[in-house]
Design a protein around this motif. Structure first.
Motif, PDB file in Angstrom:
ATOM      1  N   ALA A  75       0.829  -1.209   0.000  1.00 49.29           N
ATOM      2  CA  ALA A  75       0.000   0.000   0.000  1.00 49.29           C
ATOM      3  C   ALA A  75       0.861   1.256   0.000  1.00 49.29           C
ATOM      4  O   ALA A  75       0.556   2.225  -0.713  1.00 49.29           O
ATOM      5  CB  ALA A  75      -0.935  -0.003   1.212  1.00 49.29           C
ATOM      6  N   LEU A  76       1.940   1.262   0.766  1.00 48.80           N
ATOM      7  CA  LEU A  76       2.822   2.430   0.808  1.00 48.80           C
ATOM      8  C   LEU A  76       3.532   2.646  -0.529  1.00 48.80           C
ATOM      9  O   LEU A  76       3.906   3.764  -0.851  1.00 48.80           O
ATOM     10  CB  LEU A  76       3.843   2.302   1.942  1.00 48.80           C
ATOM     11  CG  LEU A  76       3.290   2.510   3.342  1.00 48.80           C
ATOM     12  CD1 LEU A  76       4.335   2.166   4.398  1.00 48.80           C
ATOM     13  CD2 LEU A  76       2.784   3.936   3.517  1.00 48.80           C
ATOM     14  N   GLY A  77       3.683   1.578  -1.296  1.00 52.37           N
ATOM     15  CA  GLY A  77       4.270   1.696  -2.630  1.00 52.37           C
ATOM     16  C   GLY A  77       3.306   2.312  -3.633  1.00 52.37           C
ATOM     17  O   GLY A  77       3.724   2.803  -4.685  1.00 52.37           O
ATOM     18  N   GLU A  78       2.019   2.301  -3.318  1.00 54.98           N
ATOM     19  CA  GLU A  78       0.994   2.776  -4.246  1.00 54.98           C
ATOM     20  C   GLU A  78       0.326   4.072  -3.824  1.00 54.98           C
ATOM     21  O   GLU A  78      -0.298   4.737  -4.641  1.00 54.98           O
ATOM     22  CB  GLU A  78      -0.100   1.714  -4.389  1.00 54.98           C
ATOM     23  CG  GLU A  78       0.384   0.399  -4.962  1.00 54.98           C
ATOM     24  CD  GLU A  78      -0.715  -0.662  -4.959  1.00 54.98           C
ATOM     25  OE1 GLU A  78      -1.904  -0.303  -4.884  1.00 54.98           O
ATOM     26  OE2 GLU A  78      -0.378  -1.850  -5.015  1.00 54.98           O
ATOM     27  N   SER A  79       0.399   4.419  -2.530  1.00 58.56           N
ATOM     28  CA  SER A  79      -0.379   5.547  -2.040  1.00 58.56           C
ATOM     29  C   SER A  79       0.289   6.189  -0.828  1.00 58.56           C
ATOM     30  O   SER A  79       1.080   5.551  -0.141  1.00 58.56           O
ATOM     31  CB  SER A  79      -1.786   5.074  -1.655  1.00 58.56           C
ATOM     32  OG  SER A  79      -2.551   6.130  -1.125  1.00 58.56           O
ATOM     33  N   SER A  80      -0.062   7.436  -0.560  1.00 52.70           N
ATOM     34  CA  SER A  80       0.433   8.115   0.636  1.00 52.70           C
ATOM     35  C   SER A  80      -0.632   8.125   1.729  1.00 52.70           C
ATOM     36  O   SER A  80      -0.501   8.835   2.721  1.00 52.70           O
ATOM     37  CB  SER A  80       0.871   9.543   0.302  1.00 52.70           C
ATOM     38  OG  SER A  80      -0.232  10.276  -0.181  1.00 52.70           O
ATOM     39  N   HIS A  81      -1.695   7.346   1.535  1.00 52.17           N
ATOM     40  CA  HIS A  81      -2.756   7.245   2.537  1.00 52.17           C
ATOM     41  C   HIS A  81      -3.265   5.809   2.564  1.00 52.17           C
ATOM     42  O   HIS A  81      -3.792   5.302   1.571  1.00 52.17           O
ATOM     43  CB  HIS A  81      -3.898   8.210   2.211  1.00 52.17           C
ATOM     44  CG  HIS A  81      -4.962   8.241   3.262  1.00 52.17           C
ATOM     45  ND1 HIS A  81      -6.193   8.783   3.033  1.00 52.17           N
ATOM     46  CD2 HIS A  81      -4.990   7.791   4.546  1.00 52.17           C
ATOM     47  CE1 HIS A  81      -6.936   8.672   4.126  1.00 52.17           C
ATOM     48  NE2 HIS A  81      -6.223   8.076   5.054  1.00 52.17           N
ATOM     49  N   ILE A  82      -3.109   5.178   3.718  1.00 52.59           N
ATOM     50  CA  ILE A  82      -3.594   3.814   3.910  1.00 52.59           C
ATOM     51  C   ILE A  82      -4.849   3.883   4.785  1.00 52.59           C
ATOM     52  O   ILE A  82      -4.838   4.521   5.832  1.00 52.59           O
ATOM     53  CB  ILE A  82      -2.556   2.929   4.610  1.00 52.59           C
ATOM     54  CG1 ILE A  82      -1.286   2.817   3.772  1.00 52.59           C
ATOM     55  CG2 ILE A  82      -3.124   1.545   4.912  1.00 52.59           C
ATOM     56  CD1 ILE A  82      -0.149   2.123   4.499  1.00 52.59           C
ATOM     57  N   VAL A  83      -5.906   3.224   4.345  1.00 53.14           N
ATOM     58  CA  VAL A  83      -7.143   3.147   5.113  1.00 53.14           C
ATOM     59  C   VAL A  83      -7.326   1.693   5.543  1.00 53.14           C
ATOM     60  O   VAL A  83      -7.439   0.802   4.710  1.00 53.14           O
ATOM     61  CB  VAL A  83      -8.357   3.624   4.283  1.00 53.14           C
ATOM     62  CG1 VAL A  83      -9.642   3.445   5.083  1.00 53.14           C
ATOM     63  CG2 VAL A  83      -8.179   5.067   3.861  1.00 53.14           C
ATOM     64  N   LEU A  84      -7.323   1.481   6.853  1.00 48.38           N
ATOM     65  CA  LEU A  84      -7.525   0.146   7.409  1.00 48.38           C
ATOM     66  C   LEU A  84      -9.010  -0.018   7.704  1.00 48.38           C
ATOM     67  O   LEU A  84      -9.556   0.669   8.567  1.00 48.38           O
ATOM     68  CB  LEU A  84      -6.704  -0.026   8.688  1.00 48.38           C
ATOM     69  CG  LEU A  84      -5.196   0.219   8.538  1.00 48.38           C
ATOM     70  CD1 LEU A  84      -4.511   0.143   9.892  1.00 48.38           C
ATOM     71  CD2 LEU A  84      -4.580  -0.756   7.561  1.00 48.38           C
TER      72      LEU A  84
END
Length: 92
Positions: free
Chosen positions: A28-37
């Motif tokens: 997720a960090l490789g694809e976005s600067s915001h992770i939603v759990l």
């Protein structure tokens, strides 16, 4: 970067979840600067699970990314608040 990347939390979040969770966070960090759990099905979390959340937040912060949690059941929300996670993770 792209829009927020969602990670669906497992029903039981403890040490046994660490491998899959850490891989999902890395991706997720490789694809976005915001992770939603997304905690919609999350029924159980222990201290190891809380530790995994803290480590994920630290990894995200080191990459100028953000971590949010959504759809938490009241009991899980209470546990996270008792651990003061709302101070480091956006809990909605």
């Amino acid at each position: 970067m792209a829009e927020a990347k969602a990670i669906r939390m497992p029903r039981r979040f403890d040490y046994s979840s660490s491998g899959d969770f850490n891989l999902a966070v890395t991706n997720a960090l490789g694809e976005s600067s915001h992770i939603v759990l997304d905690g919609e099905v999350l029924d159980y979390i222990d201290s190891a699970g809380i530790g995994l959340l803290v480590m994920a937040q630290k990894r995200a912060q080191s990459q100028q990314a953000k971590v949010s949690m959504i759809n938490l059941k009241p009991a899980i929300l209470e546990i996270l608040q008792l651990a003061n996670l709302q101070k480091i993770i956006d809990i909605r």
